[in-house]
Design an enzyme around this catalytic site. Sequence first.
Site, PDB file in Angstrom:
ATOM      1  N   CYS A 110      58.284-127.962 -54.382  1.00  0.00           N
ATOM      2  CA  CYS A 110      58.330-126.506 -54.403  1.00  0.00           C
ATOM      3  C   CYS A 110      56.947-125.877 -54.278  1.00  0.00           C
ATOM      4  CB  CYS A 110      59.000-126.057 -55.698  1.00  0.00           C
ATOM      5  SG  CYS A 110      59.123-124.289 -55.872  1.00  0.00           S
ATOM      6  N   GLU A 121      59.238-120.631 -48.649  1.00  0.00           N
ATOM      7  CA  GLU A 121      59.690-121.926 -48.152  1.00  0.00           C
ATOM      8  C   GLU A 121      61.198-122.084 -48.357  1.00  0.00           C
ATOM      9  OE1 GLU A 121      57.514-124.819 -50.352  1.00  0.00           O
ATOM     10  OE2 GLU A 121      55.572-124.104 -49.650  1.00  0.00           O
TER      11      GLU A 121
END
Length: 350
Positions: free
Chosen positions: A336, A94
């Site tokens: 996250c 990501e």
Amino acid sequence: MIKSFFGFTFENLETFLIKNNLNKNNAISLFNFFFKNYNFIDEINHIENVSKKTIEIINKKLKFVLLKIIKKSTDNNGKTIKFLLELFDKECIETVLMKFDYGYSICVSTQVGCNMGCKFCASGLIKKIRNLTTEEIVLQIITIQQEFLKDEKIKNVVFMGIGEPFDNYKNVVNAIKIITNHFGLGIAERKITVSTSGIVPKIIKFAKEQPKISLAISLHASTDKIRNKIMPINYLWNIKKLFNAIKKYLKIATNKRITIEYLLLKNINDSINDAIMLAKLVKNMHCIVDLILYNKVEEHTFERSNNAHLFAETLIKNNVNVVTRIEYGKKISAACGQLRCKRILNKKIN
């Protein structure tokens, strides 16, 4: 195996050119072209001040492929965009792009998964598979720049995505060298921040090798009792050892102010007493405490604290510099590891 151009530091590119009987001075033109030209894919055979022979050889021996954008999610009226990127071996990471008044900031990942095991974090739900290579770290920036921003430049880079940067130290440092090189992206060293959960030996090493890069410490608790429960790394390097390392860091990187990150978790680490203990830890230290509001992770039972204002007030009363981090991406699983975790878990279910 063909190497990626974006894994070469400037010095390594010079060495590559020499080994291939090419003029090492071409490294300047090549770095300028591939890092500052946002349409390089269409113009790769027409690099100014570089001979046809050099272009032929680098086309043959190097690759210039970007990462694949699998998914893009937007929040805050387009000010936060989270990208799920596919690596060349089909693993996913990501990257988050955020727009501020001063320009764009990007949050990059450093590993596929994470072994730190922080109990509140989505990254550790699926364990570390491998470290990212230097080029995979750099390509997060290049891919978003090329595919999305075009002529608008990314001005800040934070190493706060999936993974523990100091558990992939060599590749992270090489990526920083590439990102900051003035012939390439030319992002100022003071505009880069690396966050660590507290790998003590690497904190000292980083101070000696990269004293101009900003450092953030993921603390998240003011006592060993609490930190042991939510951050297993504390069993190896407890708060005393961590703060001894921080003090050494500040003596070496004399002009830097360190950031102490503190995620507020309801009824875990958010009491007035926790704030007082934190104030004692950072007393007379050149630092700023960055209070973070929790983004709910479905797989965890932690909840967002309601005491953020009182916690901050207590720190201020105790002469601590403090900010509460602006929320970006709450609606798009921007914490996250959330987006990657959802994709992997959905694959297993389906």
